[in-house]
Design an enzyme around this catalytic site. Structure first.
Site, PDB file in Angstrom:
ATOM      1  N   ASP A  70       8.122   4.302   7.267  1.00 15.02           N
ATOM      2  CA  ASP A  70       7.560   3.137   6.580  1.00 15.02           C
ATOM      3  C   ASP A  70       8.305   1.917   7.098  1.00 15.02           C
ATOM      4  O   ASP A  70       9.348   2.039   7.750  1.00 15.02           O
ATOM      5  CB  ASP A  70       7.754   3.261   5.055  1.00 15.02           C
ATOM      6  CG  ASP A  70       7.197   2.039   4.329  1.00 15.02           C
ATOM      7  OD1 ASP A  70       6.066   1.626   4.632  1.00 15.02           O
ATOM      8  OD2 ASP A  70       7.908   1.456   3.479  1.00 15.02           O
ATOM      9  N   SER A  71       7.782   0.742   6.761  1.00 12.89           N
ATOM     10  CA  SER A  71       8.478  -0.477   7.163  1.00 12.89           C
ATOM     11  C   SER A  71       9.767  -0.684   6.358  1.00 12.89           C
ATOM     12  O   SER A  71      10.584  -1.503   6.741  1.00 12.89           O
ATOM     13  CB  SER A  71       7.536  -1.678   6.969  1.00 12.89           C
ATOM     14  OG  SER A  71       7.056  -1.688   5.640  1.00 12.89           O
ATOM     15  N   CYS A 102       3.032   4.151   5.608  1.00 15.69           N
ATOM     16  CA  CYS A 102       2.914   2.703   5.555  1.00 15.69           C
ATOM     17  C   CYS A 102       1.436   2.406   5.742  1.00 15.69           C
ATOM     18  O   CYS A 102       0.852   2.783   6.766  1.00 15.69           O
ATOM     19  CB  CYS A 102       3.743   2.074   6.665  1.00 15.69           C
ATOM     20  SG  CYS A 102       3.533   0.294   6.814  1.00 15.69           S
ATOM     21  N   GLU A 141      11.133  -4.360  -2.898  1.00 15.22           N
ATOM     22  CA  GLU A 141      12.383  -4.170  -2.120  1.00 15.22           C
ATOM     23  C   GLU A 141      13.583  -4.613  -2.970  1.00 15.22           C
ATOM     24  O   GLU A 141      14.669  -4.057  -2.877  1.00 15.22           O
ATOM     25  CB  GLU A 141      12.352  -4.989  -0.824  1.00 15.22           C
ATOM     26  CG  GLU A 141      11.348  -4.512   0.229  1.00 15.22           C
ATOM     27  CD  GLU A 141      11.880  -3.399   1.131  1.00 15.22           C
ATOM     28  OE1 GLU A 141      13.094  -3.329   1.358  1.00 15.22           O
ATOM     29  OE2 GLU A 141      11.060  -2.591   1.607  1.00 15.22           O
ATOM     30  N   CYS A 154      -0.577  -0.046  -0.652  1.00 15.81           N
ATOM     31  CA  CYS A 154       0.671  -0.392   0.026  1.00 15.81           C
ATOM     32  C   CYS A 154       1.711   0.512  -0.601  1.00 15.81           C
ATOM     33  O   CYS A 154       1.778   0.618  -1.839  1.00 15.81           O
ATOM     34  CB  CYS A 154       1.004  -1.858  -0.211  1.00 15.81           C
ATOM     35  SG  CYS A 154       2.665  -2.286   0.338  1.00 15.81           S
ATOM     36  N   HIS A 195       4.690   0.218  -1.116  1.00 18.82           N
ATOM     37  CA  HIS A 195       5.650  -0.430  -2.015  1.00 18.82           C
ATOM     38  C   HIS A 195       5.101  -0.566  -3.439  1.00 18.82           C
ATOM     39  O   HIS A 195       5.874  -0.679  -4.386  1.00 18.82           O
ATOM     40  CB  HIS A 195       6.006  -1.830  -1.508  1.00 18.82           C
ATOM     41  CG  HIS A 195       6.949  -1.845  -0.339  1.00 18.82           C
ATOM     42  ND1 HIS A 195       6.599  -1.381   0.897  1.00 18.82           N
ATOM     43  CD2 HIS A 195       8.229  -2.277  -0.245  1.00 18.82           C
ATOM     44  CE1 HIS A 195       7.625  -1.543   1.718  1.00 18.82           C
ATOM     45  NE2 HIS A 195       8.631  -2.073   1.052  1.00 18.82           N
TER      46      HIS A 195
HETATM   47  N1  DGL Z   1       4.896  -0.413   3.024  1.00 20.73           N
HETATM   48  C1  DGL Z   1       3.968  -1.279   3.710  1.00 20.73           C
HETATM   49  C2  DGL Z   1       2.546  -0.804   3.533  1.00 20.73           C
HETATM   50  O1  DGL Z   1       2.292   0.242   2.953  1.00 20.73           O
HETATM   51  C3  DGL Z   1       3.999  -2.685   3.213  1.00 20.73           C
HETATM   52  C4  DGL Z   1       5.234  -3.451   3.382  1.00 20.73           C
HETATM   53  C5  DGL Z   1       5.188  -4.328   4.591  1.00 20.73           C
HETATM   54  O2  DGL Z   1       4.530  -5.385   4.572  1.00 20.73           O
HETATM   55  O3  DGL Z   1       5.841  -3.935   5.541  1.00 20.73           O
HETATM   56  O4  DGL Z   1       1.655  -1.470   3.995  1.00 20.73           O
END
Ligand code: DGL
Length: 293
Positions: A21-22, A84, A165, A197, A199
């Site tokens: 993931d990011s 992600c 975050e 997303c 997050h």
């Molecule tokens: N975790 C990323 C997603 O599912 C979003 C966070 C980001 O913008 O990197 O898209």
């Protein structure tokens, strides 16, 4: 992926599953996988130095995603989960073409799940995601693949990423930002809202309160974990060497990598999963043209 010869299949089964993931968001997918697959080991990469992906261009997200996939593949994994949504929306075909392993993204499972749980001819489905995921239309496409009359309204919620975050799950600021973003659904009245997303499940409570308790929230990470379980089984890739003792989230069978300092990641992981990763390292992910050392 082609049929694997029996000996290779045996070797592959004991390898871990790669997840990237990011940042910390993919931990929601890790938790869902870990709960369903206590016999599997996981290698998680959080690209914390380059988060967020959701506000970046297609070319940049594609490059980051390929670099992450190549890094995990170089460590020896049997399957890759792109935890992600942004990377799944923008780069899944390219990742599949590059690494020659089974690759599961989060968009298809999340979209299918929303259609499945609402049912009917024309379900009303809201999607909240990053700007890049919304612009790609990937969720709308996958939802329409499953139900061509589905009515869809998408809303980008970029500020949810830093709030997650930061671990601000019940701050008043998070509440008012949620109200501002999610008021687009007041008239549309979705039956389900996809948390598009990884997050966003961290902020599930505040999102649920804001859209109303009668709206079903679809966690694409949970839906993805269900599909990974099926795929592992169908491919005969589940680990047959039973892990002795009970597994805990973040125990020493799972290995975590981040591309920036470990402390912040450990803090958020502890708040969110109730445990700090026992094996956590900072790494530099090599560029796609550089060899992995
Ligand atoms: N975790 C990323 C997603 O599912 C979003 C966070 C980001 O913008 O990197 O898209």
């Amino acid at each position: 992926m082609n049929e694997i010869a029996t000996k290779d299949k045996f070797d592959l089964r004991s390898l871990p599953i790669g997840i990237f993931d990011s940042g910390v968001g993919g931990l929601t997918v890790y938790r869902a996988l870990h709960n369903r697959l206590p016999n599997e080991r996981f290698i998680y990469l959080g690209d914390t130095a380059r988060v967020p992906y959701g506000t970046k261009s297609l070319a940049t997200v594609e490059r980051y995603a390929l670099e992450n996939a190549q890094f995990l593949a170089s460590l020896g994994i049997k399957m890759l989960v792109v935890a992600c949504n942004t990377a799944s929306a923008l780069a899944l075909p390219q990742i599949r073409a590059q690494i020659g392993l089974d690759v599961v993204g989060v968009i298809g499972p999340g979209g299918r799940k929303a259609v499945e749980i609402i049912g009917g001819e024309a379900p009303r489905i809201g999607v909240i995601a990053t700007e890049a995921t919304v612009a790609s239309n990937a969720y709308a496409d996958r939802i329409h693949d499953a139900c061509d009359k589905a009515q869809i309204l998408q809303q980008a919620c970029p500020l949810f990423v830093p709030l997650a975050e930061e671990g601000w799950t019940d701050a008043p600021e998070t509440n008012s930002i949620a109200q501002k973003y999610l008021s687009v659904f007041d008239e549309f009245k979705p039956e389900a809202v996809v948390l598009g997303c990884t997050h966003y499940p961290i902020l599930k409570q505040v999102i649920q309160q804001t859209v109303g308790e009668n709206v079903k929230l679809v966690d694409s990470g949970e839906a993805t974990a269900d599909e990974v379980v099926e795929l592992l089984h169908d491919k005969g890739l589940d680990n047959r060497n039973v892990v002795s003792g009970s597994r805990q989230l973040c125990d020493d069978l799972d290995h975590f990598f981040v591309t920036d300092a470990t402390e912040r990641f450990a803090r958020v992981a502890e708040r969110f999963l109730g445990a700090k990763p026992m094996k956590l390292e900072a790494v530099e992910v090599p560029g796609i043209d550089q060899p992995v050392i």
